[in-house]
Every structure is written in C-alpha cells, then in structure tokens.
Design an enzyme around this catalytic site. Structure first.
Site, PDB file in Angstrom:
ATOM      1  N   ALA A 164       3.216   6.075  -3.509  1.00 25.98           N
ATOM      2  CA  ALA A 164       4.459   6.640  -4.100  1.00 25.98           C
ATOM      3  C   ALA A 164       4.428   6.579  -5.434  1.00 25.98           C
ATOM      4  O   ALA A 164       4.316   7.591  -6.060  1.00 25.98           O
ATOM      5  CB  ALA A 164       6.263   6.038  -3.729  1.00 25.98           C
TER       6      ALA A 164
ATOM      7  N   GLY B 247       1.009  -0.855  -0.433  1.00 25.19           N
ATOM      8  CA  GLY B 247       0.210  -0.061   0.021  1.00 25.19           C
ATOM      9  C   GLY B 247       0.934   1.546  -0.442  1.00 25.19           C
ATOM     10  O   GLY B 247       0.894   2.356  -0.675  1.00 25.19           O
ATOM     11  N   ASP B 248       2.098   1.256   0.733  1.00 22.99           N
ATOM     12  CA  ASP B 248       3.048   2.191   0.927  1.00 22.99           C
ATOM     13  C   ASP B 248       3.905   2.390  -0.889  1.00 22.99           C
ATOM     14  O   ASP B 248       3.910   3.366  -0.606  1.00 22.99           O
ATOM     15  CB  ASP B 248       3.652   2.230   1.778  1.00 22.99           C
ATOM     16  N   ALA B 249       3.816   1.553  -1.392  1.00 23.46           N
ATOM     17  CA  ALA B 249       4.257   1.556  -2.733  1.00 23.46           C
ATOM     18  C   ALA B 249       3.347   2.229  -3.377  1.00 23.46           C
ATOM     19  O   ALA B 249       3.747   2.834  -4.487  1.00 23.46           O
ATOM     20  CB  ALA B 249       4.695   0.460  -2.732  1.00 23.46           C
TER      21      ALA B 249
END
Length: 293
Positions: free
Chosen positions: A244, A239-241
């Site tokens: 980004a 989810g963080d990727a």
C-alpha cells in the site's frame, strides 16, 4: 490520489497470541485473542484508503455473520466494496497464531474467498480506476483481470503471497507490470515464472522484512532501503501494508522515485509489524514521523 482496485481474498481473521509456536505434539498458551477483517486484498485496500487513496475491492464473502462483519469493516475503513460478492459458501476464516517475536503460523478453511470472477467487476468501474492490484487468488481469474485492466490502460501489480509455490501463477505474473515478493517467494518466482534477473520485463520489488527492501526495473535501475528498527509484535499484514505504501508513491508520479517508494513502503511495513492484527494503523503523519527519525 489514485483510484486503486484490489482483487483477492477477503477473510475473517482470528488472531491468537501465544507464548510460543508449538511443534508436533506440543502445546502453547494463548495470551491474547482478537478478531478482524483480513485477507491480502482487504489489508492492501484498507492501507491504501488510510493513506488517502480511493480504494475499492473485488472479492467474496459468505452471507453469514463473519461476512457481514468483514463488509462493515471495509466500509468503516473507507473502502468501496460495491464489487464485493456475497456467496452461499461460508466466509473464509483464518486463525493466525502469533508468537512473542511476531512470527505467524496460519490455519484456515477454504471458505468462499475465491467465489468471485473477473466478470464481477464491470467495465465502467475498471475503466474509472488508475491501477489494479492483484493478490493471491485463483490464477485464471487474476490473469483475466490483468488482461481487462491492460485493455483499459491500467497498470497492474501482483503480490502472489505465500502460496506461490503451490499454485501456477505463471499467467498473472507474466501480465503484471509490478511484482512484490519476499525472499522465499522470489526463489520460486524467478526460477519458475520471471526468468533471470538480467532478463526482467517488469519491475520487481524484493522484500527482506526487517532488513528492508530493494527494487529492480526492466531498464536496469536499482534502488534499496534498509528499513526501520521496530519492536515486532505481529508480522500479519505487514507485506500488504508495504505494498500500500509503495503503490501510494509509485502512482503519484509518472516517473517514480524508487528510493522514496521503498522508504514509505518500509515505514508502512514497520508500523504494521509493530501492531497486533492484520489491518495496519497507517497514516501519512505516522509515516512522515518515522521517516524524519
């Protein structure tokens, strides 16, 4: 490329691959083990830097071996960690238990990953940025950072994460211009914080994991993308990727093409899910190759 400050947790992650996630009174076999810097703010900043952005981080670690390792990992990834606070508390450690399908259970201590405050980010650093990305953290700190960012003309995104149903994120959600949530988080966010979908005052990106994602805007614009097939190894940090990748495209245009935002974001999430550990091996070449396929 954009100058993005990511604020939130910086952890030291211990990833344990197991043959299955055990139930109560159950047992599993560890098949692999690794360690790395983690935490949503760290993961997002690392991903943004890998995609060519000027990424900085606001967070806190302990003055211990894990904190030193985390700081060195951020530096090696090209993330500006000048605003990383070193506290007397221990660095937060998360144990990520991953089954063969890539599903994750998380165990952790509280540690010192919320020992930073809004005033640990000076005005000059904030004013020089283009965007503030907030991740799960103390709600009051997040709201204060969002107010300060808006005062300097920055837009603010917020990814509240899995603790959205355990913390009162009403204030930071209200102040965000862009919100990232998955299906489970959206139920809490829309019911308790954002209001009905037809009354949105911010852009909401809804993540469906392997099934792709969709975006809703205040003016009623809608876009969706089906995602990419991938052999899932570990969903930690996917989810963080995704965030980004989305932000990289969204901040590159004054009038963003949401189809492109979602395509790049889904490619980043797929690449992250196909690798072990929280720090996704992102690059523009790998993304374009996946998009071409």
């Amino acid at each position: 490329m954009a100058r993005v400050i990511c604020a939130g947790h910086v952890n030291w992650d211990v990833t344990l691959s197991v043959d299955r996630l055990p139930g109560a009174d159950g047992e599993a076999t560890i098949t692999d083990q690794s360690q790395s810097c983690g935490g949503s703010a760290s993961n997002a900043a690392t991903g943004l830097a890998a995609l060519g952005n000027d990424a900085a981080i606001l967070g806190s670690v302990g003055d211990d071996e894990n904190g030193h390792l985390a700081a060195r990992a951020l530096d090696s990834a090209g993330v500006d960690s000048d605003a990383l606070v070193v506290t007397a508390a221990e660095t937060a450690v998360k144990y990520l238990v991953v089954d063969p399908d890539g599903e994750v259970a998380v165990l952790g201590n509280e540690g010192g990953n919320e020992a930073f405050g809004s005033d640990d980010l000076d005005d000059a650093t904030l004013a020089a940025a283009d965007h503030l990305h907030l991740t799960s953290q103390d709600p009051d700190t997040a709201a204060e950072l969002a107010d300060r960012a808006h005062n300097h003309g920055l837009r603010v995104s917020f990814d509240p994460g899995r603790r959205i149903d355990a913390r009162d994120f009403t204030a930071p959600l209200a102040r965000a211009d862009l919100v990232f949530v998955n299906e489970r988080e959206a139920a809490t966010a829309i019911e308790d914080h954002l209001g009905p979908a037809d009354g949105l005052d911010k852009t909401v990106v809804l993540k469906h994991g392997a099934a792709g994602a969709e975006v809703l805007t205040p003016c009623g614009h809608y876009a969706s993308h089906d995602g990419f097939p991938v052999e899932v190894v570990d969903t930690t940090g996917a989810g963080d990727a995704f965030a980004a990748g989305f932000l990289t495209v969204w901040l590159d245009k004054s009038d963003p093409e949401f189809d492109r935002c979602l395509a790049v974001a889904n490619a980043c999430g797929a690449l992250a899910a196909g690798e072990r550990g929280p720090s996704a091996p992102l690059s523009r070449d790998r993304i374009e190759s996946l998009l071409d396929e």
